[in-house]
Enzyme design. Structure first.
Site, PDB file in Angstrom:
ATOM      1  CD  GLU A 226      -2.815  -1.002   2.097  1.00  0.00           C
ATOM      2  OE1 GLU A 226      -4.235  -0.397   2.787  1.00  0.00           O
ATOM      3  OE2 GLU A 226      -2.949  -2.466   2.854  1.00  0.00           O
TER       4      GLU A 226
ATOM      5  CB  THR B 253      -0.597   4.151  -7.148  1.00  0.00           C
ATOM      6  OG1 THR B 253      -1.642   4.137  -6.805  1.00  0.00           O
ATOM      7  CG2 THR B 253      -1.119   5.853  -8.437  1.00  0.00           C
TER       8      THR B 253
ATOM      9  NE  ARG C  50      -4.029  -2.066  -1.489  1.00  0.00           N
ATOM     10  CZ  ARG C  50      -3.632  -2.784  -1.769  1.00  0.00           C
ATOM     11  NH1 ARG C  50      -2.230  -1.698  -2.887  1.00  0.00           N
ATOM     12  NH2 ARG C  50      -2.887  -3.633  -1.415  1.00  0.00           N
TER      13      ARG C  50
ATOM     14  CG  ASP D 295       3.257  -3.486  -8.981  1.00  0.00           C
ATOM     15  OD1 ASP D 295       4.358  -3.395  -8.298  1.00  0.00           O
ATOM     16  OD2 ASP D 295       2.093  -3.264  -9.315  1.00  0.00           O
TER      17      ASP D 295
ATOM     18  CD  GLN E 127       0.709  -6.539   0.451  1.00  0.00           C
ATOM     19  OE1 GLN E 127       0.553  -6.915  -0.249  1.00  0.00           O
ATOM     20  NE2 GLN E 127      -0.178  -5.438   1.362  1.00  0.00           N
TER      21      GLN E 127
END
Length: 382
Positions: A52, A57, A190, A212, A216
């Site tokens: 996050e 993005t 998201r 990408d 986590q």
């Protein structure tokens, strides 16, 4: 004993078959050289960072800026994900109302039925047809309840996706059958990244491959698969996360997790010659938090108390000094790590807002010269 003749006949020199084979070999060799040249001339960028932080993005921005953007079919396919973001955000807030200390309660008693609906039915809202008028009516009533707004303002105390307010403020638009997501909607949407995703694009005839990977903890073991022949690492940090905890471990501060992860990357023996472009992301959210003053950086980082804005800081007359101090403090926490270990690689920090297309355009343009130098050094041309 008679000698056996070879059954595999060879074409005669100068024959049509020989000429065809020679031409085929020539074409194959040309293709190999062409592929080798393309591979060596391609800048491979690896996006790393905690969950996050805004990595995906950044990739979306590259598509908007340097590919062909998003087609109508892709936009329509994201509608369900956007509605799920709204569902998940409201579920997180309604569940948190009773677990926070002190707890939050609804301001309007009549909204209790909407709260009950969410607690009993929302998890079964999965497909487009499940997002009914009743769903959106309950969503709208709860979002505008002052008690739930108090819970929202305490979102650093529980796990809430960044896009919650953005989408919930647009309930009246997103509920329409005619709704088509804008670029900004797609940037804010998201979806958890699992696995490795590659995006290819060109800027002024220079080839880039951007990788990408999920941020986590359980996804990080896959990172090593991407380390080979990397031109540069773009490490993305959620600067606004100083008062939050990670989803995987609510006892771990998000910004401290990012610092530990950066330290591991910086000192990784496979990456000691790979320079890092540091994207200090979510500057818009950081500024909003600092100015609101609900939480203080010093609470989580006591050393912030004695920190002074460094001499190399670029002072913006339109920026509140409190924001300037906060963003440079966070920058210097990472630069302190990059000052350790071998000096065979460098760290280049940039302040970013990943949902701001013009900001990312400007920052990436600034980074291109740095990436080009890294690429030349990679192949010992510099």
């Amino acid at each position: 004993m008679p000698t056996m003749g070879c059954l595999c006949s060879q074409p005669k020199p100068g024959s049509d078959e020989t000429k065809a084979q020679t031409e085929a070999n020539r074409r194959i060799n040309m293709e190999i050289q062409k592929d080798k040249h393309l591979y060596r001339s391609t800048h491979r960028l690896l996006l790393l960072g905690a969950g996050e932080s805004g990595k995906s993005t950044i990739v979306k921005q590259m598509r908007i800026l340097h590919v062909d953007g998003f087609k109508d079919e892709e936009r329509k396919a994201k509608i369900v994900d956007i509605k799920k973001n709204m569902r998940d955000a409201m579920l997180a807030m309604t569940n948190a109302m009773t677990t926070l200390d002190p707890p939050c309660t609804l301001d309007v008693n009549e909204n209790q039925s909407s709260l009950t609906f969410f607690k009993t039915h929302a998890m079964n809202v999965l497909e487009e047809e499940d997002f009914t008028e009743e769903f959106f009516n309950c969503l709208d009533k709860l979002w505008h309840d002052k008690g739930l707004q108090k819970c929202f303002r305490r979102s650093n105390e529980y796990q809430l996706i960044d896009c919650a307010k953005y989408f919930l403020d647009k309930i009246s638009t997103i509920r329409l059958d005619s709704y088509i997501p804008s670029n900004q909607d797609l940037l804010r949407c998201r979806v958890l990244t699992r696995g490795i995703f590659e995006t290819k694009f060109q800027v002024d005839k220079v080839h880039f491959h951007m990788f990408d990977v999920g941020g986590q903890r359980e996804e990080r073991r896959k990172w090593i698969q991407c380390f080979n022949d990397v031109t540069a690492i773009i490490f993305v940090v959620a600067s606004s996360s100083y008062d939050m905890t990670i989803r995987e471990d609510t006892g771990q501060n998000r910004l401290k997790e990012a610092l530990e992860l950066f330290n591991n990357i910086w000192n990784n023996r496979w990456l000691r010659t790979i320079s890092v472009i540091l994207f200090l992301n979510k500057q818009d959210v950081l500024a909003e938090k600092v100015l609101r003053g609900q939480t203080q950086i010093v609470t989580y980082f006591p050393e912030f108390c004695n920190y002074e804005i460094p001499a190399d800081a670029t002072i913006d007359d339109n920026e509140d000094p409190r924001v300037t101090k906060a963003k440079y403090f966070i920058r210097d926490e990472f630069l302190r790590i990059s000052a350790t270990g071998s000096q065979r690689h460098y760290c280049y920090p940039h302040f970013t807002t990943a949902v701001d297309t013009e900001n990312i355009r400007r920052v990436f343009n600034d980074c291109r010269d740095i990436i080009q130098r890294m690429h030349l050094k990679q192949y010992e041309l510099l």
